[in-house]
Write a protein that holds these residues in place. Structure first.
Motif, PDB file in Angstrom:
ATOM      1  N   GLY A 167       0.958  -1.465   0.379  1.00  0.00           N
ATOM      2  CA  GLY A 167       0.217  -0.074   0.415  1.00  0.00           C
ATOM      3  C   GLY A 167       0.393   1.632  -0.074  1.00  0.00           C
ATOM      4  O   GLY A 167       0.526   2.187  -0.714  1.00  0.00           O
ATOM      5  N   PRO A 168       2.029   1.220   1.189  1.00  0.00           N
ATOM      6  CA  PRO A 168       2.800   2.735   0.888  1.00  0.00           C
ATOM      7  C   PRO A 168       3.172   2.977   0.026  1.00  0.00           C
ATOM      8  O   PRO A 168       3.113   4.394  -0.026  1.00  0.00           O
ATOM      9  N   GLU A 169       3.841   1.473  -1.756  1.00  0.00           N
ATOM     10  CA  GLU A 169       4.446   2.252  -2.971  1.00  0.00           C
ATOM     11  C   GLU A 169       3.393   2.685  -3.942  1.00  0.00           C
ATOM     12  O   GLU A 169       3.632   2.669  -4.875  1.00  0.00           O
ATOM     13  N   LEU A 170       2.091   2.448  -3.580  1.00  0.00           N
ATOM     14  CA  LEU A 170       0.858   2.526  -4.488  1.00  0.00           C
ATOM     15  C   LEU A 170       0.357   4.100  -4.942  1.00  0.00           C
ATOM     16  O   LEU A 170       0.523   4.833  -4.463  1.00  0.00           O
ATOM     17  N   SER A 171       0.087   4.522  -6.347  1.00  0.00           N
ATOM     18  CA  SER A 171      -0.236   5.392  -5.969  1.00  0.00           C
ATOM     19  C   SER A 171      -2.297   5.690  -6.050  1.00  0.00           C
ATOM     20  O   SER A 171      -2.766   4.446  -5.543  1.00  0.00           O
ATOM     21  N   ALA A 172      -2.175   6.500  -6.203  1.00  0.00           N
ATOM     22  CA  ALA A 172      -3.845   6.675  -6.293  1.00  0.00           C
ATOM     23  C   ALA A 172      -4.781   5.968  -6.832  1.00  0.00           C
ATOM     24  O   ALA A 172      -5.905   5.435  -6.399  1.00  0.00           O
ATOM     25  N   GLU A 173      -4.675   6.317  -8.182  1.00  0.00           N
ATOM     26  CA  GLU A 173      -4.751   5.263  -9.329  1.00  0.00           C
ATOM     27  C   GLU A 173      -4.935   3.684  -8.287  1.00  0.00           C
ATOM     28  O   GLU A 173      -6.045   3.116  -8.868  1.00  0.00           O
ATOM     29  N   GLU A 174      -3.570   3.276  -8.695  1.00  0.00           N
ATOM     30  CA  GLU A 174      -3.514   1.571  -7.597  1.00  0.00           C
ATOM     31  C   GLU A 174      -4.863   1.303  -6.833  1.00  0.00           C
ATOM     32  O   GLU A 174      -4.842   0.307  -6.837  1.00  0.00           O
ATOM     33  N   LEU A 175      -4.176   2.337  -6.428  1.00  0.00           N
ATOM     34  CA  LEU A 175      -4.704   2.238  -4.364  1.00  0.00           C
ATOM     35  C   LEU A 175      -6.142   1.625  -4.978  1.00  0.00           C
ATOM     36  O   LEU A 175      -7.337   0.703  -4.181  1.00  0.00           O
ATOM     37  N   ALA A 176      -7.050   2.680  -6.061  1.00  0.00           N
ATOM     38  CA  ALA A 176      -8.119   2.760  -6.319  1.00  0.00           C
ATOM     39  C   ALA A 176      -8.867   1.240  -6.925  1.00  0.00           C
ATOM     40  O   ALA A 176      -9.666   0.864  -7.111  1.00  0.00           O
ATOM     41  N   THR A 177      -7.760   0.662  -7.450  1.00  0.00           N
ATOM     42  CA  THR A 177      -8.059  -0.367  -8.149  1.00  0.00           C
ATOM     43  C   THR A 177      -8.135  -1.695  -7.841  1.00  0.00           C
ATOM     44  O   THR A 177      -8.679  -2.175  -7.275  1.00  0.00           O
ATOM     45  N   LEU A 178      -7.092  -1.307  -6.655  1.00  0.00           N
ATOM     46  CA  LEU A 178      -7.423  -2.665  -5.756  1.00  0.00           C
ATOM     47  C   LEU A 178      -8.417  -2.408  -4.747  1.00  0.00           C
ATOM     48  O   LEU A 178      -8.955  -3.463  -3.985  1.00  0.00           O
ATOM     49  N   ARG A 179      -8.726  -1.510  -4.389  1.00  0.00           N
ATOM     50  CA  ARG A 179      -9.992  -1.453  -3.538  1.00  0.00           C
ATOM     51  C   ARG A 179     -11.597  -2.159  -3.870  1.00  0.00           C
ATOM     52  O   ARG A 179     -11.746  -3.072  -3.683  1.00  0.00           O
ATOM     53  N   ARG A 180     -11.296  -2.012  -5.478  1.00  0.00           N
ATOM     54  CA  ARG A 180     -12.466  -2.552  -5.872  1.00  0.00           C
ATOM     55  C   ARG A 180     -12.225  -3.720  -5.954  1.00  0.00           C
ATOM     56  O   ARG A 180     -13.569  -5.032  -6.285  1.00  0.00           O
ATOM     57  N   ARG A 181     -11.064  -4.677  -6.092  1.00  0.00           N
ATOM     58  CA  ARG A 181     -10.539  -6.159  -7.068  1.00  0.00           C
ATOM     59  C   ARG A 181     -10.979  -6.367  -5.213  1.00  0.00           C
ATOM     60  O   ARG A 181     -11.559  -7.298  -5.126  1.00  0.00           O
ATOM     61  N   ILE A 182     -10.653  -5.849  -3.992  1.00  0.00           N
ATOM     62  CA  ILE A 182     -10.750  -6.316  -2.579  1.00  0.00           C
ATOM     63  C   ILE A 182     -12.804  -6.332  -2.662  1.00  0.00           C
ATOM     64  O   ILE A 182     -13.084  -7.504  -1.932  1.00  0.00           O
ATOM     65  N   GLU A 183     -12.616  -5.084  -2.969  1.00  0.00           N
ATOM     66  CA  GLU A 183     -14.696  -5.517  -3.006  1.00  0.00           C
ATOM     67  C   GLU A 183     -15.988  -6.658  -3.230  1.00  0.00           C
ATOM     68  O   GLU A 183     -16.720  -7.036  -3.149  1.00  0.00           O
ATOM     69  N   ALA A 184     -15.041  -6.857  -5.034  1.00  0.00           N
ATOM     70  CA  ALA A 184     -15.656  -7.617  -5.723  1.00  0.00           C
ATOM     71  C   ALA A 184     -15.024  -9.218  -4.961  1.00  0.00           C
ATOM     72  O   ALA A 184     -16.166  -9.778  -4.876  1.00  0.00           O
ATOM     73  N   GLU A 185     -14.522  -9.317  -4.281  1.00  0.00           N
ATOM     74  CA  GLU A 185     -14.044 -10.602  -4.492  1.00  0.00           C
ATOM     75  C   GLU A 185     -13.089 -10.502  -2.653  1.00  0.00           C
ATOM     76  O   GLU A 185     -11.729 -10.783  -2.500  1.00  0.00           O
ATOM     77  N   PRO A 186     -13.767 -10.197  -1.678  1.00  0.00           N
ATOM     78  CA  PRO A 186     -13.269 -10.009  -0.137  1.00  0.00           C
ATOM     79  C   PRO A 186     -12.569 -11.034   0.056  1.00  0.00           C
ATOM     80  O   PRO A 186     -12.115 -11.308   0.593  1.00  0.00           O
ATOM     81  N   TRP A 187     -13.451 -12.657   0.165  1.00  0.00           N
ATOM     82  CA  TRP A 187     -12.803 -13.718   0.455  1.00  0.00           C
ATOM     83  C   TRP A 187     -11.778 -13.648   0.157  1.00  0.00           C
ATOM     84  O   TRP A 187     -10.942 -14.635   0.636  1.00  0.00           O
ATOM     85  N   ALA A 188     -11.064 -13.589  -0.960  1.00  0.00           N
ATOM     86  CA  ALA A 188      -9.968 -13.763  -1.323  1.00  0.00           C
ATOM     87  C   ALA A 188      -8.365 -12.927  -1.003  1.00  0.00           C
ATOM     88  O   ALA A 188      -7.250 -12.862  -1.757  1.00  0.00           O
ATOM     89  N   TRP A 189      -8.611 -12.068   0.467  1.00  0.00           N
ATOM     90  CA  TRP A 189      -7.328 -11.110   0.191  1.00  0.00           C
ATOM     91  C   TRP A 189      -7.694 -10.690   1.654  1.00  0.00           C
ATOM     92  O   TRP A 189      -8.164 -10.897   2.336  1.00  0.00           O
ATOM     93  N   VAL A 190      -5.950 -10.502   2.013  1.00  0.00           N
ATOM     94  CA  VAL A 190      -6.138 -10.822   3.790  1.00  0.00           C
ATOM     95  C   VAL A 190      -4.656  -9.264   3.243  1.00  0.00           C
ATOM     96  O   VAL A 190      -3.784  -8.976   2.816  1.00  0.00           O
ATOM     97  N   GLY A 191      -5.289  -8.568   4.921  1.00  0.00           N
ATOM     98  CA  GLY A 191      -4.213  -7.439   4.621  1.00  0.00           C
ATOM     99  C   GLY A 191      -3.892  -7.371   6.015  1.00  0.00           C
ATOM    100  O   GLY A 191      -3.300  -8.744   6.935  1.00  0.00           O
ATOM    101  N   GLN A 192      -2.287  -7.350   6.013  1.00  0.00           N
ATOM    102  CA  GLN A 192      -0.992  -7.028   7.716  1.00  0.00           C
ATOM    103  C   GLN A 192      -0.465  -6.167   7.036  1.00  0.00           C
ATOM    104  O   GLN A 192       0.106  -5.245   6.561  1.00  0.00           O
ATOM    105  N   GLU A 193       0.001  -6.210   7.991  1.00  0.00           N
ATOM    106  CA  GLU A 193       0.730  -4.877   9.340  1.00  0.00           C
ATOM    107  C   GLU A 193       1.852  -5.137   8.204  1.00  0.00           C
ATOM    108  O   GLU A 193       2.690  -5.861   8.487  1.00  0.00           O
TER     109      GLU A 193
END
Length: 846
Positions: free
Chosen positions: A404-430
């Motif tokens: 996340g800290p290395e992604l642009s605003a556009e890349e973060l928005a794309t990633l957000r849509r992917r997580i919302e579409a398939e939430p079960w397929a993603w894990v967030g880590q500190e």
């Protein structure tokens, strides 16, 4: 422990490598953890004091010398790592830093307990996931995390794997407080143990004095334990277990690691082409023979292991392997379904699983993680998307972790849509800050982020951890991503010993002696291995013979190319033309002899040249690395460097040819003095003898079988004898009256008929008979013996008389027989399996 007064003074004044390193530590940026060397800005950690003193005493010139020596030894040992660039793969040298990572005994003991517990937990999870699935039924772990993971193989559900998880690894990193955290679990086909030992072999030579004076935990015992552990999981019916290490092949990025590990464990390296399945059992195949395989230690990803039950387009696996494991005829280590345990989605639930399965608090925690299939966890992740590491449940090149800290605003928005579409397929880590450790660079010591891969094996229910592991360091402090494929630098890991050598010997002395086992026949040689050994022999000899011929031709070019119309110039052209005919590297239009000879030596892109044959030798050797002596890689590395150095047009070619010959002779010497005279030797030496005999026949056919004026014929004959390393014997015998008077008679006698001359065709044919007996092919033995008898009947005076057409006829006949033996050997012994295809079946038509 603080630095000694002298060390502290040098730091205060800004002198010495550590002073510069301390300054760079202060510039690491916002996200950084502790340092492995320094406890704080002014003091070195107690267990690191000896390393700090060594660094200061070496100073920057010494550190750079150690760095250069490390690189040289890495190249000499042929340590490689494959990197994929799009659809192609290229090898690069292993990147290694000379300074080790040092771990104190007390810290290691604590970390070791955590690794052992986590290994036990993963083993219990594997048994539950493919058994009763109680954790899923009770909701301790969400079923979607396990059943929805690609690593959960329904095809192996219910299979009871003998021994469970035999081996595994964990990627570890320190958090901001210095505590070790698990970044990833490696349970499917963990790589890197061979690289760890390779690193240790390098540091013991580069830092020999420091290594000798430091009490360290040694690595060799771990590989003995691993070998025994793998053999122990063989089916109970196996009296003397046969184990193979299943490899994807020489194109795998960790091919070196696999072959070196196979050598350390004493197991043959096998590819899918080497194995077959008969009567539900796995067999290692050779021409007309099969040998049972009891354990497959795999380095092939599970979905590729069985094209019948798993991925149908795989060429890397064995059809029916899943069923063979189900029936208990073979054990696969690790089990084919173990990849589900590498799932980052398990991380948030491992503490609860540890309590449920082991009744213990989890000692070694993962990075704080949130599975996005849980609504509350998903909200937490989406709110902090620019601060977390996002990992897909399925690890792969096409969908890697996203920082996340290395992604642009556009890349973060794309990633957000992917997580919302398939939430079960993603894990967030500190994100884990990771500790830093010094890396030697041309400008001094540079801090780099450290990830430690630890390894363990299970034997008799106990988990044995490698004392150390594989350290990888990224010197780009702006990124927390550390991987070998991204260019990370490797380091050896030194664990300080906590007991005396005498105590260690006492422990060994108390162990029971191993029981005696029956001695079985020698292992068979698979067609792929036999083929490569055969061509190692051929390419070694092809490069050497061509180099000898071109050395003589180049010498004649230097002496006579500017003297047209002279006998010397005619002899020169005869030898250059012979070289062109034998190598099949024809001159380009208008190309002078000097450039033509240079091309025949150094053009690695042109088949037939010395450089081309040397490169094919290296490639063939890499494919059967586990069959060859460690010493050969030093020589091949030197040969590679020689080929890479092409003299300019105004420089002589002779020094490079001599260097090539020196390396090629060393290759032949290492092979000759290190290989047991068994079937493997028969294939390798058989290839060498066939190649030398065919070259000598071609040399005689293109030179002495053609009649020339006596003055030219004499010079050509002497050149041929020099190529065949027989000129001294010819002169000695001629003076002593022990050989033919005419030079051409002497040359034919020495190079075609003399059974005592290692360069003669007759000598090579006699050795070929012995090699074919080792291989066990009586049909070809009879054919080679008939050729030897035919050579024994050749009348020297008759074949050299007149226009020498009789000599040409003899040579053409010998050449034909040699080609026939070579072709028949290939047909009979090197036949590969046909490409695997899964037949489609129309279930609806039943």
């Amino acid at each position: 422990m603080t630095l000694s007064p002298l060390g502290a003074e040098s730091l205060d004044r800004g002198f010495g490598p550590l002073a510069g390193y301390r300054e760079r530590l202060a510039d690491r940026g916002a996200l950084h953890g502790v340092d492995e060397l320094f406890a704080d800005a002014d003091s070195v950690r107690p267990e690191q004091a000896f390393l700090a003193e060594a660094i200061e005493s070496m100073a920057l010139p010494g550190l750079l010398a150690a760095r250069a020596e490390t690189r040289r030894l890495v190249n000499d040992d042929g340590i490689r790592y494959g990197v994929w660039d799009g659809a192609s793969r290229r090898d690069r040298s292993w990147r290694m830093d000379p300074l080790p990572v040092v771990l104190g005994h007390a810290e290691w003991t604590q970390l070791e307990r955590g690794i052992q517990q986590r290994a036990a937990l993963l083993d219990a999870l594997h048994e539950d996931f493919y058994g009763d699935r109680q954790l899923l039924r009770r909701g301790v772990i969400p079923a979607e995390v396990v059943i929805g993971h690609p690593g959960f193989l329904r095809q192996v559900d219910g299979i009871k794997s003998r021994g469970g998880l035999v081996l595994g690894a964990h990627d570890l990193g320190r958090d901001v407080e210095g505590n070790w955290r698990v970044l990833a679990d490696r349970t499917s086909a963990p790589s890197g143990a061979g690289y760890s030992m390779a690193n240790r072999r390098i540091t013991t030579r580069v830092l020999a004095g420091l290594h000798r004076s430091t009490e360290l935990e040694r690595l060799r015992g771990f590989f003995h334990t691993m070998s025994a552990a793998v053999r122990d999981v063989a089916p109970a019916s196996a009296e003397v277990p046969r184990v193979v290490l299943l490899s994807p092949g020489a194109m795998s990025e960790t091919a070196y690691d696999q072959s070196f590990l196979a050598s350390l464990l004493g197991f043959p390296l096998a590819e899918a082409d080497d194995l077959t399945l008969r009567d539900g059992k796995v067999w290692l195949r050779a021409a007309g023979r099969l040998e049972p395989v009891d354990v497959v230690l795999r380095r092939v990803d599970p979905e590729y292991c069985d094209p019948l039950d798993l991925r149908s387009d795989s060429q890397l696996g064995l059809p029916g392997l899943v069923e063979a494991t189900r029936r208990g005829f073979v054990t696969v280590a690790n089990p084919l379904g173990a990849q589900v345990l590498e799932n980052p989605g398990l991380a948030p639930f491992l503490s609860a699983a540890s309590k449920a399965l082991l009744g213990e608090e989890l000692l070694l925690q993962s990075a704080p993680s949130w599975w996005c299939g849980d609504p509350d966890a998903r909200r937490h992740v989406l709110d902090r998307l620019d601060k977390l590491v996002l990992r897909p449940l399925s690890r792969g090149v096409a969908d890697p972790a996203m920082y996340g800290p290395e992604l642009s605003a556009e890349e973060l928005a794309t990633l957000r849509r992917r997580i919302e579409a398939e939430p079960w397929a993603w894990v967030g880590q500190e994100p884990i800050a990771l500790s830093t450790t010094p890396v030697v660079t041309p400008t001094g010591l540079q801090p780099g982020r450290l990830v430690l891969r630890s390894f363990w094996v299970t034997r008799d229910g106990e988990r044995h951890v490698m004392p150390g592991g594989l350290a990888r360091v990224n010197t780009e402090m702006s990124s927390i991503h550390v991987s070998s494929s991204a260019g990370a630098v490797a380091k050896d890991v030194w664990v300080l010993a906590g007991e005396t050598e005498e105590a260690g010997w006492a422990e060994w002395a108390g162990r029971a002696q191993p029981s005696l086992v029956p001695v079985r026949p020698p292992a068979i040689v698979a067609p792929r291995v036999a083929d490569n050994l055969f061509w190692i022999g051929r390419y070694t000899e092809r490069a050497e013979c061509a180099a000898r011929l071109l050395r003589v031709a180049d010498d004649l070019v230097e002496d006579h190319s500017t003297r047209p119309g002279t006998p010397g110039e005619a002899a020169m052209r005869a030898m250059v033309d012979a070289a062109a005919a034998i190598t099949m590297v024809l001159p380009e239009a208008g190309q002078p002899p000097r450039q033509h000879v240079r091309r025949m030596v150094a053009d690695a892109s042109q088949p037939g040249t010395v450089a081309w044959a040397a490169e094919r030798l290296n490639e063939s050797s890499q494919r059967v690395r586990d069959q060859l002596s460690y010493d050969i890689w030093h020589v091949l590395s030197r040969l590679e460097r020689t080929i890479g150095h092409i003299p300019s047009e105004d420089q002589q070619l002779q020094p490079q040819i001599y260097d090539m010959l020196e390396s090629l002779l060393a290759v032949a010497g290492v092979i000759s003095e290190s290989m047991v005279r068994d079937e493997s030797w028969g294939f390798l030496d058989g290839g060498l003898r066939l190649e030398r005999a065919q070259f000598t026949v071609a040399l005689l056919l293109t030179t002495l079988a053609q009649e020339r004026p006596p003055i030219i014929d004499g010079q050509v004959t002497e050149a041929v004898l020099e190529v065949g390393e027989s000129i001294i014997t010819h002169r000695r015998r001629t003076v002593a009256g022990e050989g033919p008077v005419w030079p051409v008679h002497s040359a034919v006698s020495l190079l075609l008929l003399d059974k005592g001359n290692p360069r003669s065709v007759s000598f090579c044919v006699d050795r070929l008979v012995e090699d074919l007996r080792l291989i066990g092919d009586e049909v070809l033995v009879a054919k080679a013996e008939a050729l030897a008898a035919e050579l024994a009947r050749v009348d020297l005076v008759d074949v050299c008389a007149g226009d020498r057409s009789a000599l040409a006829d003899v040579l053409i006949g010998v050449r034909s027989t040699l080609h026939s033996v070579s072709d028949e050997l290939s047909r009979r012994r090197f036949r590969r399996k046909a490409a695997q295809h899964t037949m489609p079946f129309n279930w609806g038509g039943m």
